[in-house]
Write an enzyme that holds these catalytic residues in place. Structure first.
Site, PDB file in Angstrom:
ATOM      1  N   HIS A  80      17.819  54.709 125.472  1.00  0.00           N
ATOM      2  CA  HIS A  80      17.506  54.694 126.799  1.00  0.00           C
ATOM      3  C   HIS A  80      18.985  55.495 127.464  1.00  0.00           C
ATOM      4  CE1 HIS A  80      18.349  52.980 130.849  1.00  0.00           C
ATOM      5  NE2 HIS A  80      17.344  52.563 130.728  1.00  0.00           N
ATOM      6  N   ASP A 134      22.167  48.194 120.833  1.00  0.00           N
ATOM      7  CA  ASP A 134      21.687  48.026 122.431  1.00  0.00           C
ATOM      8  C   ASP A 134      20.481  46.992 122.293  1.00  0.00           C
ATOM      9  OD1 ASP A 134      20.201  48.215 124.907  1.00  0.00           O
ATOM     10  OD2 ASP A 134      20.009  50.415 124.638  1.00  0.00           O
ATOM     11  N   GLN A 144      16.393  45.007 125.253  1.00  0.00           N
ATOM     12  CA  GLN A 144      14.776  45.071 125.204  1.00  0.00           C
ATOM     13  C   GLN A 144      14.699  43.764 123.851  1.00  0.00           C
ATOM     14  OE1 GLN A 144      12.522  45.742 127.265  1.00  0.00           O
ATOM     15  NE2 GLN A 144      13.784  47.228 128.264  1.00  0.00           N
ATOM     16  N   LYS A 180      16.899  41.060 132.411  1.00  0.00           N
ATOM     17  CA  LYS A 180      15.661  41.195 131.455  1.00  0.00           C
ATOM     18  C   LYS A 180      15.322  40.158 130.688  1.00  0.00           C
ATOM     19  CE  LYS A 180      16.602  46.115 130.563  1.00  0.00           C
ATOM     20  NZ  LYS A 180      15.737  46.837 131.647  1.00  0.00           N
ATOM     21  N   CYS A 219      13.502  56.070 131.817  1.00  0.00           N
ATOM     22  CA  CYS A 219      15.009  56.566 131.412  1.00  0.00           C
ATOM     23  C   CYS A 219      15.288  56.992 129.974  1.00  0.00           C
ATOM     24  CB  CYS A 219      15.831  55.310 131.846  1.00  0.00           C
ATOM     25  SG  CYS A 219      15.774  54.890 133.656  1.00  0.00           S
TER      26      CYS A 219
HETATM   27  N1  C6P Z   1      15.564  49.676 130.917  1.00  0.00           N
HETATM   28  C1  C6P Z   1      13.384  50.039 131.650  1.00  0.00           C
HETATM   29  O1  C6P Z   1      12.565  49.815 132.633  1.00  0.00           O
HETATM   30  P1  C6P Z   1      20.438  47.780 132.500  1.00  0.00           P
HETATM   31  O2  C6P Z   1      19.909  48.782 133.531  1.00  0.00           O
HETATM   32  O3  C6P Z   1      22.073  48.199 132.256  1.00  0.00           O
HETATM   33  O4  C6P Z   1      20.291  46.200 132.655  1.00  0.00           O
HETATM   34  O5  C6P Z   1      19.795  48.189 131.075  1.00  0.00           O
HETATM   35  C2  C6P Z   1      19.965  49.637 130.611  1.00  0.00           C
HETATM   36  C3  C6P Z   1      18.932  49.598 129.194  1.00  0.00           C
HETATM   37  C4  C6P Z   1      19.535  49.824 128.340  1.00  0.00           C
HETATM   38  N2  C6P Z   1      18.720  50.039 127.193  1.00  0.00           N
HETATM   39  C5  C6P Z   1      17.365  49.673 127.014  1.00  0.00           C
HETATM   40  C6  C6P Z   1      16.806  49.601 125.793  1.00  0.00           C
HETATM   41  C7  C6P Z   1      16.731  49.465 128.156  1.00  0.00           C
HETATM   42  O6  C6P Z   1      15.716  49.126 128.289  1.00  0.00           O
HETATM   43  C8  C6P Z   1      17.811  49.324 129.623  1.00  0.00           C
HETATM   44  C9  C6P Z   1      16.785  49.017 130.828  1.00  0.00           C
HETATM   45  C10 C6P Z   1      14.798  49.397 132.072  1.00  0.00           C
HETATM   46  O7  C6P Z   1      13.035  50.311 130.582  1.00  0.00           O
HETATM   47  C11 C6P Z   1      15.375  49.882 133.311  1.00  0.00           C
HETATM   48  S1  C6P Z   1      15.452  51.794 133.253  1.00  0.00           S
END
Ligand code: C6P
Length: 406
Positions: A120, A197, A200, A223, A362
């Site tokens: 991401h 990370d 997910q 999430k 993203c």
């Molecule tokens: N992905 C998606 O629709 P934040 O925005 O900080 O809570 O998470 C960022 C992030 C980091 N790593 C992974 C693997 C992610 O999937 C995400 C967030 C969302 O896929 C919003 S872009």
């Protein structure tokens, strides 16, 4: 037979009571059960004050609630020490914290940072920024067209120059569950620090940072049924104790004089300013909710639902699913429908009250690798049912017919 009572779960979510909605965008953010909403409302109504500052009962109560959420997060990922749990705004902030605080101190000219092409943006851009700042080199583990990592050159990509390896646990595009244990073990052999990370994976699977033996792990509360604006960075205590603060301000100091300041202990040294107290309390309630369901049950339910969705989707003419060629995948499914732009498709689905994400998710380097600009993504969570998948498929077939002039 699933151990989750989905009807009961659905009744806990106000959003499903007042509208007919097929919500298939949980990888972006999950809906909230009333237990989380109520916990936040209760806290603001009866226990709210600033934390770590007041010498009065209400502030003690608020501090206790905030600390209680930290202990719940510690237990959720099986961290050894509560001091290892740093509250952040979410995964993005957690990774930036490491890049900034750890990176500025430990990265030098020619050092290497290893990530993957599957990341991401929040696990790419912070490393690009710090690499440029420190003269370090950013390297990528490539991906295969089937949405898996190509680890054939890992032995060459890892060397004594590699100082940090930061890997996405579960892909937000393909759903791939990466072999992080193998990567962590190999990274350790060259003395590199590891970051997972888990944005997910945390909502889908049991996490055990002691078992993984990663140095850092990042996740987002929103999430996994919690509110926005809260997440954690887990860091091994000896590592975070040696790190400089990310931001300066109130609560992160030990003493401040006009010429010099000294720092509070971890985790407070990384939590400058009034924290997201109510969000932490809501996050704690989300963890309670998931704990009560059991992460193993959550994982099994979602695996089952994903398999059903894949069979139904692949039966539709013109659907191309990305990833999912191997067994190890989560309940995130990206696909395209031949001759229909993903954004058009998402709008047609929306007319049937079906919410999916369309775009690059993203993860532009993933799209570049696949030679496409965007996909539709349906992501499932505990409140989704096979009926939701059927509605999605019916709507896809209807839309396909419309575009093909049938
Ligand atoms: N992905 C998606 O629709 P934040 O925005 O900080 O809570 O998470 C960022 C992030 C980091 N790593 C992974 C693997 C992610 O999937 C995400 C967030 C969302 O896929 C919003 S872009």
């Amino acid at each position: 037979m699933s151990k989750l009572d989905v009807n009961k779960i659905r009744s806990d979510f106000p959003v499903f009571q007042d509208q007919s909605l097929v919500y298939l965008d949980s990888a972006a953010t999950t809906q909230k059960p009333h237990q989380v909403i109520d916990a936040i409302s209760e806290f603001y109504s009866h226990s709210y004050a600033n934390v770590h500052r007041g010498i009065y009962n209400l502030s003690f109560k608020a501090t206790e609630a905030y600390h209680g959420a930290r202990l719940k997060a510690q237990k959720f990922i099986n961290a050894k020490d509560w001091q290892s749990i740093i509250f952040t705004g979410g995964t993005t902030e957690s990774i930036n914290l490491v890049a900034h605080s750890w990176g500025r101190k430990n990265l030098n000219m020619g050092d290497e940072i290893l990530i993957t092409e599957m990341e991401h943006h929040s696990n790419i851009v912070p490393w690009q920024l710090i690499a440029e700042d420190r003269g370090a080199i950013l390297k990528y583990i490539p991906i295969n067209q089937d949405g898996t990592l190509d680890l054939s050159d890992l032995g060459t990509l890892l060397s004594d120059k590699t100082k940090l390896v930061s890997i996405i646990h579960q892909s937000n595009v393909f759903g791939t569950i990466n072999p992080i244990q193998e990567i962590i073990n190999k990274a350790k052999k060259v003395g590199a620090i590891t970051l997972i990370d888990a944005a997910q994976s945390a909502p889908h699977d049991t996490l055990d940072v002691q078992d993984m033996d990663c140095d850092f792990l990042a996740l987002s509360g929103h999430k996994m049924l919690g509110p926005t604006g809260i997440g954690i960075l887990y860091g091994k205590l000896d590592i975070i104790e040696g790190m400089e603060p990310f931001m300066g301000g109130g609560d992160m100091i030990n003493s401040v004089t006009m010429s010099k300041s000294t720092w509070n202990d971890a985790p407070y040294k990384f939590e400058a300013g009034t924290p997201n107290i109510a969000q932490a309390v809501g996050f704690g309630a989300a963890i309670d909710y998931l704990d009560q369901l059991g992460m193993q049950n959550v994982s099994e339910y979602l695996q089952d639902l994903k398999l059903y969705a894949l069979i139904q989707l692949k039966a539709i003419e013109g659907i191309k699913v990305y990833g999912h060629t191997k067994n190890k995948s989560s309940s995130v499914i990206s696909f395209n429908l031949q001759d229909v732009h993903p954004h058009d498709l998402a709008q047609f689905l929306d007319q049937d009250n079906i919410a999916v994400r369309a775009g690059h998710h993203c993860a532009q380097p993933v799209m570049d690798k696949l030679g496409i600009s965007s996909t539709i993504r349906a992501s499932l969570y505990i409140y989704n049912t096979k009926a939701d998948i059927d509605k999605l498929c019916d709507s896809l077939v209807k839309t396909a017919k419309f575009f093909r002039g049938l």
